[in-house]
Enzyme design. Structure first.
Site, PDB file in Angstrom:
ATOM      1  N   TYR A 118     -24.513  15.293  48.341  1.00 27.90           N
ATOM      2  CA  TYR A 118     -24.493  13.632  48.222  1.00 27.90           C
ATOM      3  C   TYR A 118     -26.127  13.448  48.021  1.00 27.90           C
ATOM      4  O   TYR A 118     -26.920  13.910  48.832  1.00 27.90           O
ATOM      5  CB  TYR A 118     -24.187  13.089  49.854  1.00 27.90           C
ATOM      6  CG  TYR A 118     -24.332  11.573  49.849  1.00 27.90           C
ATOM      7  CD1 TYR A 118     -23.562  10.971  49.035  1.00 27.90           C
ATOM      8  CD2 TYR A 118     -25.254  11.193  50.532  1.00 27.90           C
ATOM      9  CE1 TYR A 118     -23.691   9.429  49.047  1.00 27.90           C
ATOM     10  CE2 TYR A 118     -25.381   9.733  50.857  1.00 27.90           C
ATOM     11  CZ  TYR A 118     -24.585   9.062  50.147  1.00 27.90           C
ATOM     12  OH  TYR A 118     -24.523   7.472  50.150  1.00 27.90           O
ATOM     13  N   ASP A 168     -33.714  17.596  46.467  1.00 29.14           N
ATOM     14  CA  ASP A 168     -33.293  16.240  47.053  1.00 29.14           C
ATOM     15  C   ASP A 168     -33.798  16.568  48.596  1.00 29.14           C
ATOM     16  O   ASP A 168     -32.903  17.052  49.368  1.00 29.14           O
ATOM     17  CB  ASP A 168     -31.801  15.861  46.910  1.00 29.14           C
ATOM     18  CG  ASP A 168     -31.352  14.582  47.482  1.00 29.14           C
ATOM     19  OD1 ASP A 168     -32.364  14.060  48.564  1.00 29.14           O
ATOM     20  OD2 ASP A 168     -30.501  14.016  47.376  1.00 29.14           O
ATOM     21  N   LYS A 206     -35.471   9.051  54.557  1.00 30.17           N
ATOM     22  CA  LYS A 206     -35.110   9.255  56.106  1.00 30.17           C
ATOM     23  C   LYS A 206     -36.633   9.772  57.114  1.00 30.17           C
ATOM     24  O   LYS A 206     -37.113   8.346  57.265  1.00 30.17           O
ATOM     25  CB  LYS A 206     -34.176  10.423  56.130  1.00 30.17           C
ATOM     26  CG  LYS A 206     -32.896   9.941  55.632  1.00 30.17           C
ATOM     27  CD  LYS A 206     -31.840  10.878  55.974  1.00 30.17           C
ATOM     28  CE  LYS A 206     -30.478  10.628  55.361  1.00 30.17           C
ATOM     29  NZ  LYS A 206     -29.484  10.074  55.741  1.00 30.17           N
TER      30      LYS A 206
HETATM   31  C1  LIG Z   1     -29.359  14.437  50.592  1.00 34.01           C
HETATM   32  C2  LIG Z   1     -29.405  12.946  50.494  1.00 34.01           C
HETATM   33  N1  LIG Z   1     -29.858  12.258  49.424  1.00 34.01           N
HETATM   34  C3  LIG Z   1     -29.871  10.906  49.417  1.00 34.01           C
HETATM   35  C4  LIG Z   1     -29.293  10.367  50.201  1.00 34.01           C
HETATM   36  C5  LIG Z   1     -29.486   8.548  50.284  1.00 34.01           C
HETATM   37  O1  LIG Z   1     -30.465   8.143  51.104  1.00 34.01           O
HETATM   38  P1  LIG Z   1     -29.976   6.274  51.474  1.00 34.01           P
HETATM   39  O2  LIG Z   1     -28.972   6.510  52.417  1.00 34.01           O
HETATM   40  O3  LIG Z   1     -31.636   6.163  52.204  1.00 34.01           O
HETATM   41  O4  LIG Z   1     -29.987   5.829  50.389  1.00 34.01           O
HETATM   42  C6  LIG Z   1     -28.926  10.651  51.395  1.00 34.01           C
HETATM   43  C7  LIG Z   1     -28.346   9.961  52.614  1.00 34.01           C
HETATM   44  O5  LIG Z   1     -27.725  10.365  53.612  1.00 34.01           O
HETATM   45  C8  LIG Z   1     -28.894  12.020  51.813  1.00 34.01           C
HETATM   46  O6  LIG Z   1     -28.210  12.727  52.412  1.00 34.01           O
END
Ligand SMILES: Cc1ncc(COP(=O)(O)O)c(C=O)c1O
Length: 445
Positions: free
Chosen positions: A150, A253, A281
């Site tokens: 994700y 990511d 985060k």
């Molecule tokens: C690996 C990863 N990338 C991107 C995101 C997206 O971040 P946000 O919820 O701050 O938009 C998340 C969210 O859980 C994530 O787990």
């Protein structure tokens, strides 16, 4: 130590009903509401350190930590004072500030691959920008994403990010392509190559077929959205070699793993230099932020002029958030934060494994240090999305967490998420968790 009962949540239920009258779904993201909490969510009102309180006054030890954002726990005194001082001077100007430069300096000192950084407001914005940069830099449009990863809710990433019955997944060579949302034109996914993760031969094969047409491969370095699935030994190294060989940008990511496993994230922990990395985060310690980092040669494409990569945003570099980030990164650099996060997490993991062994419950605890997940399964390990879809009893996990919620442990019942430690957690918190887990296991068995 005894675990207190937190099973009476009358006010939470009343409030959730009230919220649904005007607030869509009663929450602002589905994973907080009745999609995963039955009969409805615990409505939280206050937090301090590792503890949270709900509307009924029940106290819990929090192991969700705002989906990983709260690396310093709730209401860390240093961050509280930074916020109140900054607020008094003005929260945001949408102008150049010294605060954003100070946050960026600290960021680049900590993250090995970060020559420069650009801040946005969420992880989703960061991955969206990273992909745009990669496409501009390489002149290619396609990119590869892995099953079960994700990367936020930007259209092209929303393919096979949710779990599905194993019979619906197609073969590893030709994975079934399952969009996660309505409202996305099917053509959006024409540019997405989908592949299984953590399998070197599947990777070599897909790169042979598509490597020359890819702008980027994007990966979570530890798969964190099907629980917690570490890479097999050598997998990320091979991914790095192959992306180099095919001149494809490698995007790590690190929205979940960044500032969690090591000061410089998983790229530092595993010793791999990604071309671009995304963060969110833990970076913001509870304030909304996203970041894209990498070499100047790539990020320079954002510089104003003809043929630039556009990145706008009223709230980018929000002054209050930048001040919090600088203070957060100082705390993470100055203290023994990382050894502590690893120690306390490993104690929790070992303790939970022992509980399940003693109670003869077929369950594994996967991950290490600051992040882990429990899988009710007969398997010895869960290595990827397909294992997760086929072998993990997510309904049993949800029941287990509901039992923990009645025993002063706060966690999401979604098996796709993960347990998170913060610098505020103590050994006593782990003892409480293990006692509650033991009782919940007895009731579950
Ligand atoms: C690996 C990863 N990338 C991107 C995101 C997206 O971040 P946000 O919820 O701050 O938009 C998340 C969210 O859980 C994530 O787990």
């Amino acid at each position: 130590m005894t675990t207190s009962s937190t099973s009476v949540r009358k006010r939470s239920q009343e409030w959730y009903e009230r919220a649904q009258r005007f607030l869509m779904e009663g929450v602002n993201s589905p994973s907080r509401g009745s999609a995963v909490f039955h009969p409805g969510p615990v409505v939280l009102e206050r937090g301090q350190g590792s503890q949270v309180w709900d509307l009924d006054g029940n106290q819990y030890t929090d192991f969700m930590m705002s989906f990983g954002a709260l690396i310093q726990g709730h209401a860390h005194p240093k961050l509280v004072s930074v916020v109140s001082e900054t607020m008094a001077e003005g929260s945001h100007f949408a102008a150049a500030t010294s605060a954003e430069a100070e946050a960026a300096e600290r960021f680049c000192q900590m993250v090995p691959s970060a020559e420069v950084v650009r801040f946005a407001n969420t992880g989703s914005e960061a991955t969206m920008l990273a992909l745009r940069l990669a496409r501009a830099h390489t002149g290619r449009t396609k990119f590869l994403k892995f099953e079960g990863h994700y990367h936020g809710w930007y259209d092209p990433f929303l393919l096979n990010a949710h779990s599905h019955p194993p019979q619906d997944l197609g073969s590893k060579d030709e994975p079934a392509r399952i969009p996660d949302s309505e409202g996305i034109p099917a053509t959006t996914f024409d540019d997405v190559v989908l592949a299984p993760w953590n399998d070197v031969s599947a990777l070599e094969s897909v790169m042979r077929r598509h490597g020359r047409e890819l702008a980027a491969v994007i990966t979570e370095p530890i798969m964190a959205n099907m629980g917690c699935i570490p890479p097999r030994e050598g997998y990320l190294q091979r991914l790095r070699e192959l992306t180099k060989a095919y001149e494809v940008l490698l995007i790590f990511d690190e929205v979940v793993t960044g500032f969690r496993y090591a000061p410089g994230g998983c790229q530092q922990y595993y010793g791999i230099k990604a071309d671009l990395s995304t963060f969110g985060k833990a970076l913001g310690a509870g304030f909304p932020v996203g970041a894209v980092a990498g070499p100047r040669s790539i990020l320079d494409r954002m510089r104003w002029g003809q043929n630039m990569v556009l990145h706008y945003g009223t709230f980018n570099g929000h002054r209050l958030t930048m001040k919090v980030i600088a203070a957060n990164l100082d705390l993470l650099s100055a203290t023994d934060a990382y050894p502590k996060l690893h120690d306390i997490g490993n104690t929790a993991i070992a303790g939970l494994r022992e509980v399940f062994r003693r109670r003869k419950i077929p369950a594994i605890v996967q991950g290490f240090g600051p992040m882990f997940q429990i899988y009710f399964t007969e398997r010895e390990a869960i290595h990827d999305y397909r294992d997760y879809c086929a072998y993990v009893d997510t309904a049993r996990y949800s029941r287990f967490v509901q039992l923990l919620l009645e025993r002063a442990i706060y966690m999401t019942p979604s098996n796709g998420l993960h347990w998170i430690l913060s610098t505020a957690h103590t050994q006593a918190d782990i003892e409480n968790l293990l006692q509650a887990a033991d009782q919940a296991s007895a009731e579950l068995a």
